[in-house]
Enzyme design. Structure first.
Site, PDB file in Angstrom:
ATOM      1  N   ASP A  87     -43.866 -28.110   0.211  1.00 50.79           N
ATOM      2  CA  ASP A  87     -42.515 -27.595  -0.028  1.00 50.79           C
ATOM      3  C   ASP A  87     -42.248 -27.665  -1.527  1.00 50.79           C
ATOM      4  OD1 ASP A  87     -42.628 -27.973   2.773  1.00 50.79           O
ATOM      5  OD2 ASP A  87     -40.458 -28.326   2.877  1.00 50.79           O
TER       6      ASP A  87
ATOM      7  N   LYS B  94     -37.163 -21.247   2.060  1.00 50.40           N
ATOM      8  CA  LYS B  94     -36.350 -22.389   2.485  1.00 50.40           C
ATOM      9  C   LYS B  94     -35.073 -22.452   1.646  1.00 50.40           C
ATOM     10  CE  LYS B  94     -36.758 -27.493   2.574  1.00 50.40           C
ATOM     11  NZ  LYS B  94     -37.695 -28.625   2.370  1.00 50.40           N
TER      12      LYS B  94
ATOM     13  N   LYS C  33     -36.747 -21.502   6.697  1.00 48.77           N
ATOM     14  CA  LYS C  33     -36.354 -22.889   6.962  1.00 48.77           C
ATOM     15  C   LYS C  33     -35.002 -23.191   6.322  1.00 48.77           C
ATOM     16  CE  LYS C  33     -37.732 -27.717   6.117  1.00 48.77           C
ATOM     17  NZ  LYS C  33     -38.762 -28.616   5.566  1.00 48.77           N
TER      18      LYS C  33
END
Length: 331
Positions: free
Chosen positions: A163, A231, A267
């Site tokens: 991430d 995300k 996400k």
């Protein structure tokens, strides 16, 4: 739950290659991003609100709760993290409800790079992935060689997913090519010697991007650079995931897939705490992208506190009684 980096078919690869001129230079990328349709703010918020009113009951609700549990990236990202805390979190991820072994596993355990090996060992062959934040999370304020070293260290330790955070300062300054090249470089750093690669999730920190138009632009920029997931947030700022922003990102993924044939995951992270909230997000996914995205392969929740509420609602559906927070383990 196997989660694989997408293998693009010839048609999809060809359609993606046909967009290479869009990223040929800074001018071309700027023209493309600023040529995207402007976001109708009122319309976006109204549609997100309308989708949030959908009611799901009984069997469908039970299915949605289990689906949401299976999509959670259970996370600990604190300076006081210890190997013992990470192992306890992994145990909870494998058996979220120790009193009911039918409860599904979570999708991943997310930790800092130095805790990846601990999480990997604790999870064993459970099938749960280990995700690691990298690139000077959460601010992203570091030189590129430092960010790449951070990523390579996490991958070498066994991270299945990375991430990364974008350089919001560069993006807001209009240095789009700098952000594009950085994402590409981190994507390359996710590669392993055996030819496989860790999945790359690109965090925008949407609460700092100022406008919906910027969210649409950064979504396309990240997908063009090779993001496997986009995300919303780090969970470390005041404004994190919101329904309108997530809906806008889902629409960007839909449009990117229509243009290229490449599927990208989404996400939302931060601020999603209740079962009711989670179900609203699942409805948005279903209505915008359809059933192919309703799996942990393509949709995740970055919301560790959400798990406890899902478990309590799950217990209520099965027993008819609301057990309360003392009956679920604290993260």
């Amino acid at each position: 739950m196997p989660i694989t980096v997408p293998a693009y078919g010839k048609e999809a690869a060809g359609r993606l290659a046909s967009m290479a001129d869009v990223t040929a230079d800074d001018g071309a990328l700027r023209r493309f991003l600023h040529g995207l349709p402007g976001v109708d703010e009122v319309g976006l918020q109204a549609r997100a609100a309308t989708l949030g009113t959908r009611s799901i009951k009984t069997t469908a609700k039970a299915y949605a709760i289990d689906l949401a549990i299976s999509m959670i990236d259970l996370t600990t990202l604190e300076g006081a993290d210890t190997p013992g805390k990470v192992r306890a979190l992994c145990a909870k991820g494998v058996h979220p409800d120790p009193t009911d072994r039918t409860a599904p596993e979570v999708a991943a355990i997310c930790v800092y790079p130095d805790m990846v090996a601990t999480a990997k060992e604790a999870l064993g062959d459970s099938g749960i992935h280990v995700a690691s934040v990298a690139t000077a999370f959460p601010a992203g304020r570091a030189a590129l060689p430092v960010k790449l070293a951070d990523t390579r260290d996490a991958v070498a330790a066994g991270a299945d997913e990375i991430d990364m955070v974008i350089d919001r300062g560069a993006f807001l300054s209009g240095r789009y090519m700098d952000v594009f090249e950085e994402i590409k470089a981190v994507k390359e750093a996710c590669a392993r010697p055996d030819g496989s690669a860790a999945h790359l999730k690109v965090i925008f920190e949407t609460g700092e991007l100022q406008t919906y138009d910027n969210v649409r632009r950064v979504s396309w920029l990240a997908m063009l650079a090779g993001a496997d997931f986009i995300k919303t947030s780090t969970g470390k700022v005041a404004v994190n995931a919101t329904p309108p922003v997530t809906l806008l990102m889902l629409e960007a993924v839909r449009d990117f897939h229509a243009a290229t044939g490449v599927q990208v995951g989404v996400k939302p992270a931060g601020g999603i705490r209740t079962t009711k909230d989670a179900i609203k997000y699942l409805v948005m996914v279903n209505e915008t992208l359809g059933e192919p995205w309703l799996t942990a392969d393509w949709f995740r929740f970055g919301a560790s506190s959400l798990l406890n509420d899902l478990l309590m609602q799950r217990q209520k559906l099965s027993s008819g009684r609301y057990s309360g927070p003392d009956y679920v383990t604290v993260d």
